[in-house]
Structure formats: C-alpha cells, structure tokens
Design a protein around this motif. Sequence first.
Motif, PDB file in Angstrom:
ATOM      1  N   THR A 106     -56.719 -38.017 -10.260  1.00 27.70           N
ATOM      2  CA  THR A 106     -56.516 -39.465  -9.491  1.00 27.70           C
ATOM      3  C   THR A 106     -57.210 -40.055 -11.653  1.00 27.70           C
ATOM      4  N   SER A 107     -55.429 -39.935 -12.189  1.00 25.58           N
ATOM      5  CA  SER A 107     -56.000 -40.333 -14.024  1.00 25.58           C
ATOM      6  C   SER A 107     -56.601 -41.903 -14.002  1.00 25.58           C
ATOM      7  N   SER A 108     -57.134 -42.416 -14.760  1.00 25.87           N
ATOM      8  CA  SER A 108     -57.367 -43.874 -15.393  1.00 25.87           C
ATOM      9  C   SER A 108     -56.341 -44.272 -15.513  1.00 25.87           C
ATOM     10  N   GLY A 109     -54.900 -43.782 -15.861  1.00 28.22           N
ATOM     11  CA  GLY A 109     -53.269 -44.509 -16.203  1.00 28.22           C
ATOM     12  C   GLY A 109     -52.951 -44.755 -14.876  1.00 28.22           C
ATOM     13  N   VAL A 313     -65.713 -41.297 -28.954  1.00 29.71           N
ATOM     14  CA  VAL A 313     -65.099 -42.321 -30.002  1.00 29.71           C
ATOM     15  C   VAL A 313     -64.235 -42.529 -30.976  1.00 29.71           C
ATOM     16  N   THR A 314     -62.969 -41.575 -30.082  1.00 35.95           N
ATOM     17  CA  THR A 314     -61.782 -41.682 -30.816  1.00 35.95           C
ATOM     18  C   THR A 314     -60.936 -42.303 -29.956  1.00 35.95           C
ATOM     19  N   GLY A 315     -59.654 -43.326 -30.244  1.00 33.34           N
ATOM     20  CA  GLY A 315     -58.974 -43.955 -29.598  1.00 33.34           C
ATOM     21  C   GLY A 315     -60.120 -44.824 -28.884  1.00 33.34           C
ATOM     22  N   THR A 336     -65.318 -33.425 -29.455  1.00 35.96           N
ATOM     23  CA  THR A 336     -65.201 -32.455 -29.577  1.00 35.96           C
ATOM     24  C   THR A 336     -63.900 -32.182 -29.071  1.00 35.96           C
ATOM     25  N   MET A 337     -63.043 -32.720 -27.979  1.00 35.11           N
ATOM     26  CA  MET A 337     -62.293 -32.940 -27.253  1.00 35.11           C
ATOM     27  C   MET A 337     -60.669 -33.651 -26.434  1.00 35.11           C
ATOM     28  N   TYR A 338     -59.810 -32.495 -26.144  1.00 33.15           N
ATOM     29  CA  TYR A 338     -58.645 -34.165 -26.023  1.00 33.15           C
ATOM     30  C   TYR A 338     -58.548 -33.800 -24.745  1.00 33.15           C
ATOM     31  N   ALA A 339     -58.414 -34.533 -24.033  1.00 34.39           N
ATOM     32  CA  ALA A 339     -57.472 -33.469 -22.156  1.00 34.39           C
ATOM     33  C   ALA A 339     -58.002 -34.455 -21.956  1.00 34.39           C
ATOM     34  N   SER A 340     -57.006 -34.920 -21.062  1.00 40.78           N
ATOM     35  CA  SER A 340     -56.537 -35.459 -19.720  1.00 40.78           C
ATOM     36  C   SER A 340     -56.266 -34.669 -18.772  1.00 40.78           C
ATOM     37  N   SER A 341     -55.852 -35.686 -16.954  1.00 40.59           N
ATOM     38  CA  SER A 341     -55.432 -35.504 -16.173  1.00 40.59           C
ATOM     39  C   SER A 341     -54.095 -33.869 -16.135  1.00 40.59           C
ATOM     40  N   GLU A 342     -53.529 -34.954 -16.827  1.00 42.30           N
ATOM     41  CA  GLU A 342     -52.503 -34.150 -16.722  1.00 42.30           C
ATOM     42  C   GLU A 342     -52.354 -32.164 -16.990  1.00 42.30           C
ATOM     43  N   SER A 359     -58.995 -35.449 -35.672  1.00 37.72           N
ATOM     44  CA  SER A 359     -58.417 -34.788 -34.954  1.00 37.72           C
ATOM     45  C   SER A 359     -58.024 -33.294 -34.560  1.00 37.72           C
ATOM     46  N   TYR A 360     -57.264 -33.626 -33.617  1.00 39.45           N
ATOM     47  CA  TYR A 360     -57.612 -32.941 -32.758  1.00 39.45           C
ATOM     48  C   TYR A 360     -56.468 -31.508 -32.492  1.00 39.45           C
ATOM     49  N   THR A 361     -56.338 -30.349 -32.017  1.00 41.35           N
ATOM     50  CA  THR A 361     -55.606 -29.190 -32.716  1.00 41.35           C
ATOM     51  C   THR A 361     -55.255 -28.522 -31.404  1.00 41.35           C
ATOM     52  N   GLY A 412     -47.950 -40.665 -22.589  1.00 44.66           N
ATOM     53  CA  GLY A 412     -48.358 -42.300 -23.134  1.00 44.66           C
ATOM     54  C   GLY A 412     -48.938 -42.198 -24.052  1.00 44.66           C
ATOM     55  N   ASP A 413     -49.782 -41.294 -25.078  1.00 45.27           N
ATOM     56  CA  ASP A 413     -50.269 -41.111 -26.104  1.00 45.27           C
ATOM     57  C   ASP A 413     -49.430 -40.657 -27.069  1.00 45.27           C
ATOM     58  N   ILE A 414     -49.806 -41.868 -28.312  1.00 48.26           N
ATOM     59  CA  ILE A 414     -49.639 -41.854 -29.234  1.00 48.26           C
ATOM     60  C   ILE A 414     -50.417 -41.564 -30.126  1.00 48.26           C
ATOM     61  N   ARG A 431     -53.383 -43.861 -30.546  1.00 51.79           N
ATOM     62  CA  ARG A 431     -53.912 -45.254 -29.308  1.00 51.79           C
ATOM     63  C   ARG A 431     -52.546 -44.443 -27.915  1.00 51.79           C
ATOM     64  N   ARG A 432     -53.087 -45.123 -27.134  1.00 52.92           N
ATOM     65  CA  ARG A 432     -52.580 -45.116 -25.544  1.00 52.92           C
ATOM     66  C   ARG A 432     -51.401 -46.366 -25.375  1.00 52.92           C
ATOM     67  N   LYS A 433     -49.842 -46.054 -25.442  1.00 52.53           N
ATOM     68  CA  LYS A 433     -48.798 -46.900 -25.564  1.00 52.53           C
ATOM     69  C   LYS A 433     -49.816 -47.814 -24.504  1.00 52.53           C
TER      70      LYS A 433
HETATM   71  P1  AMP Z   1     -57.187 -39.859 -17.538  1.00 49.33           P
HETATM   72  O1  AMP Z   1     -56.100 -40.359 -17.706  1.00 49.33           O
HETATM   73  O2  AMP Z   1     -57.864 -40.261 -16.404  1.00 49.33           O
HETATM   74  O3  AMP Z   1     -57.185 -38.064 -17.310  1.00 49.33           O
HETATM   75  O4  AMP Z   1     -57.513 -40.417 -19.095  1.00 49.33           O
HETATM   76  C1  AMP Z   1     -56.781 -39.196 -20.515  1.00 49.33           C
HETATM   77  C2  AMP Z   1     -56.690 -39.870 -21.754  1.00 49.33           C
HETATM   78  O5  AMP Z   1     -57.365 -40.119 -22.321  1.00 49.33           O
HETATM   79  C3  AMP Z   1     -55.736 -39.321 -22.501  1.00 49.33           C
HETATM   80  O6  AMP Z   1     -54.417 -39.310 -21.641  1.00 49.33           O
HETATM   81  C4  AMP Z   1     -56.197 -39.845 -23.437  1.00 49.33           C
HETATM   82  O7  AMP Z   1     -54.757 -41.901 -23.716  1.00 49.33           O
HETATM   83  C5  AMP Z   1     -57.961 -41.090 -23.151  1.00 49.33           C
HETATM   84  N1  AMP Z   1     -58.764 -39.384 -24.167  1.00 49.33           N
HETATM   85  C6  AMP Z   1     -58.720 -38.455 -23.382  1.00 49.33           C
HETATM   86  N2  AMP Z   1     -59.245 -37.387 -24.713  1.00 49.33           N
HETATM   87  C7  AMP Z   1     -59.434 -38.271 -25.187  1.00 49.33           C
HETATM   88  C8  AMP Z   1     -59.937 -38.228 -27.022  1.00 49.33           C
HETATM   89  N3  AMP Z   1     -60.850 -37.784 -27.409  1.00 49.33           N
HETATM   90  N4  AMP Z   1     -60.184 -39.436 -28.233  1.00 49.33           N
HETATM   91  C9  AMP Z   1     -58.903 -40.242 -27.751  1.00 49.33           C
HETATM   92  N5  AMP Z   1     -58.618 -40.935 -25.814  1.00 49.33           N
HETATM   93  C10 AMP Z   1     -58.911 -39.550 -25.677  1.00 49.33           C
END
Ligand code: AMP
Length: 595
Positions: A106-109, A313-315, A336-342, A359-361, A412-414, A431-433
């Motif tokens: 379940t995404s937070s979107g 602490v990004t976004g 440390t990381m950038y991730a989502s439910s997708e 910056s995330y790689t 939906g992420d820029i 940012r998130r759109k």
């Molecule tokens: P969720 O939809 O609950 O899985 O959340 C995923 C979303 O959280 C991503 O698409 C981003 O918009 C945000 N997010 C996840 N990791 C980061 C990060 N490291 N920095 C900023 N935003 C993040």
Amino acid sequence: MTVDSALRSPMMHSPSTKDVKALRFIEEMTRNVDFVQKKVIREILSRNSDTEYLKRFGLKGFTDRKTFKNKVPVVTYDDLKPEIQRIANGDRSMILSSYPITEFLTSSGTSAGERKLMPTIDEDMDRRQLLYSLLMPVMNLYVPGLDKGKALYFLFVKTESKTPGGLPARPVLTSYYKSEQFKRRPYDPYNVYTSPNEAILCPDSSQSMYTQMLCGLLMRHEVLRLGAVFASGLLRAIGFLQTNWKELADDISTGTLSSRISDPAIKESMSKILTKPDQELADFITSVCGQDNSWEGIITKIWPNTKYLDVIVTGAMAQYIPMLEYYSGGLPMACTMYASSESYFGINLKPMCKPSEVSYTIMPNMAYFEFLPHHEVPTEKSELVELADVEVGKEYELVITTYAGLNRYRVGDILQVTGFYNSAPQFKFVRRKNVLLSIESDKTDEAELQSAVENASLLLGEQGTRVIEYTSYAETKTIPGHYVIYWELLVKDQTNPPNDEVMARCCLEMEESLNSVYRQSRVADKSIGPLEIRVVKNGTFEELMDYAISRGASINQYKVPRCVSFTPIMELLDSRVVSTHFSPALPHWSPERRR
Ligand code: AMP
C-alpha cells in the motif's frame, strides 16, 4: 573515498570480504548500466509476454526496448486501476504478471482518497534485500567501527488488511519486517539493533515505541547511530521521550516494565533486557530530560557515542532538518536510500554528505527505468530517455517497468541529474509531483485541499458566511506536525460571525475530507496533530498579492498560492490572524478500504 578507490586501494582501507563483494557488485552495476537495463527489460518481457496486459499491445515476442517503447503506453495508477482491482478481487489469471501476485504493497500515494495498491511477487523481497545489503558496505567506507556498537532505529509495523480476494495489503516496510528474511536475519555485527524484533513487530505503536525507547536508553552507551525511516519518525520518537521520560526512568529505576506494556512477546523479550534496577541511569535521564527548556542537543547528551543520524531528510522531509539539528547538536544526517512501494530504486554512495548534496545512484538491476523530461507534456510520441542517457542538470519524471507487472508506470517523482558514478547517473530527489502538504507519509494535493475546504465551508453556509480565499502551511515545528489552513471569510451578518464551535467543526470536516493516509496518520499512527484553521483579517489575501507583485509577480498571472512556506509571507499571514481553531476530534479511519 569512493567505492571504487576503496576497492582499488586496499592499503587505504580494508573492507571485509562481505563488503568487498557488495562494493564489487556496485562497481559492476554502475559500469554496465545500459547492458544491465537491456537485460532487465528482456527478462521482464520474456516472462510477462503472455500476460493479458502485454498481449493487448501486440509485442509478438519482441523483448527489445525499441519495440516495447513503440507499442506499450506510459501509464498512471488510474489507468491500471481496473486490472489492479480485478487482482485484488481474486482474479488469479495472468493479468499483469506471469508470476503470482503474492501481496499488495500500500503506497502512501493515493487515488480517489485511498492508498494505491502496488502488486508484488515473491522474489521482489530478494531484490529489496539486495539493495539493503549494499548500504552498510558503503557506510563502512566512511564511518569506521560501526561493528563496535548498536543502532537505535525506531521501526514500526502498520495496520494491514486483506483485499476482497484475500491478498494481504500492507506497507512495504511492514511486509519486510514481518518477513522471514528480516525476522531470521543472520547475526551481523554491523547491523545490531537495540530494538528487539518483538517490539518492532508489535502492532500497537505506543507499546512498540515505549519499548524501543526503553531499550535505547538502557543501551545508551552502545548506540553508535540513531535513526528512523523518515526524519518525521525520529522527531516523533523525541516527542515521545519528552512526554514519557518519567515513566521510562521509573522502569529503569525499579528494573520492572511499565504496566502499559501488555504485549506478551514484548514482555518476554524485555525480561531478558530489563533485568535489574539501575538508579544511576534513571537519575541521569531525570537530570537530562527534566530540564524543560534545554532539549537542545538532547540526542548527543543521552547517546554520546552517536556518529550520525540515519534518516531520510530529502524531499518533503527537508522541512525537518532544522529540528533534527537542534536536537542532535548538528550530527551528520545520512540519507542512505531511495525506494518506493513500486520498486526500490537506488542508494547514496556518499551517505555522509550534507542533506543538500544528497544524490541517489539508481541500481539498474532493480527494474527497467525510463525518464520523462519534466515540463514536457507527454504525447503518444513522447521520447522517454534511457537511464544511461539522461543529461546532467536536467529534470525528469521517473517511469518504471517492474518484474511484478507495472509497465511504463509514472511514479510521480521528479529527479534531477547531478552527475555520474561510472556510467550510472546520480539523481537529486527534487519533489513529488502535485504534493502540496506533507507531514510524514501523507501527501495532500491541491484538488484534495480544495475539496476539503469546499466541504468544510458548507458548514458556514447557514449563516451566509463564505470562504473567499485560503492557503495552507505544514506546521512541523510542533511534534507531531499538523496542517494549518488560513481562511479569509466573507461574513454576511457581522453581528453573528461563526463561533468557535462552528469553526472547530469546519476543522474536523476538512480532516474527514482528506485522504486515507492523512486520516490513518491522525488516527492510528498519531503522527499528525489536529488540523488548525487560522482566520485572517479581511484584505489579507489582497496584501499577499501586493507583496507577490512587489517581488516581480505578474498581475495578470497571479494565483493565490495554495501552500506557503516563505518566511515573510508566513509573517504577513500570522500578523493578520483574528482567531485560531483546532479540530476537536479524530476523523474516521479504518483499515478497510472505502468501496
Ligand atoms: P510510498 O509510495 O509510500 O512507497 O513512498 C515512496 C515515495 O516516497 C517515493 O516515490 C518518493 O516520493 C518518496 N521517497 C522515498 N525515498 C525517498 C528519499 N530518499 N528521498 C525523498 N523522497 C523519498
């Protein structure tokens, strides 16, 4: 030191065998981005070619990127909703994926006010696990000695539900913490948590937080890093300590667990951790926490060996940096990381850099990634850019194709490209759109805010009062943070302006109208405080416009900002406030989805 130089200069640094393996993997992935991406899309298309979704587009067995891009459209969640709903309702045919969908994350979107459901397959857990396994080897390059102590991480599971077809629907981290991979993780001296699994897995967030904080206090000298997933979570833990330190100190002083803990698994595990009274520690906590006006630097006072905070602490979370700096006395913050439910996306190869430089790689093995140049309206013919071909300085919207069956899905992420590591681009999260307000995982967009204001203002109608202008602000200096909505009213009967009771009902009505993630945060997680309406003097929004025009805005194109954060504007609004009102109760929320 870079990953590469650490590997090439073993004299400078000698990573463990396990770390070397992980660092080599990063090297391999980042050197061969395009090759890996080609392989990933081939794998995905070969295995999913017989799905109902892909068959629709006549790929005819082709598994190359060109054919895929020509035939398969770029989509949003709403485009996929019918397919997702069928899977959720129990249709087990190969709709999106040839592998069984094992659960929904379940995404937070949100879509239509409810959390989005992201399909996932069993093996996705291994992909997530793989990304996690890269984090410590990178961190160890920058911060030595993390095997000499523990991590105080505030980790929580959230309420889960089942779809009508019986699949679990839960947040990705809840799924991960409940997995055997997490629960039975082998001992790793670099990843020892102060929190017992039983506390992390307790569904009652208050008992969970209490226990995790208690363990952190008991092991305060061993703690080398402190964290939560997002900055808001760590601040909530500090807020919790502020309200509960006396009870915690009591437990430490008597060596017994508070009666507020009723969870049998926690009680059992704490019987091995809280074994005897420790008056000295209890006195210390009382002396440090009892200084009401001096919580500055509290983190380093209580946990003096902390080397860094592990929090994103990004976004949207950047708004919490000043508060974290205040409580931690300026400790580094590692994102440390950038991730989502997708899908999980990537890692920060320089985790100790400043938040503004993060910056995330993206790891090219996680999914197939495409990039929609931002500011371009997508058309049938829009050219999406490959991961290896993005350009430094440009902004893109992330589009992914996953093993679990999302095809060319707009996340939906820029993101903005800041540079390259080997041939792998590195991205700043911009940012998130379409997100106007966010306190933690909630994301409220302009349309949601607008309809919440409209619904609430109906309550004023009987008196002939109308909301003529509004704007909003995410107040994050309080713990927990809350939404502030500024209203300018047109009061028909000046002798009978709306009273506090009516205005308070308006606050609650706004909350009722907001999406389910907002309401869950208010009700179950208690991570958002009551919504506040500040009524401003008539003419305030005129003044706001004058101010914007004085700073160069065009009169013709001026639009009232629906969210504000710029200090002079906040000061202007706050100096015109005539009354403030808070939501008097919790809005409705239940784990079940609205039909
Ligand atoms: P969720 O939809 O609950 O899985 O959340 C995923 C979303 O959280 C991503 O698409 C981003 O918009 C945000 N997010 C996840 N990791 C980061 C990060 N490291 N920095 C900023 N935003 C993040």
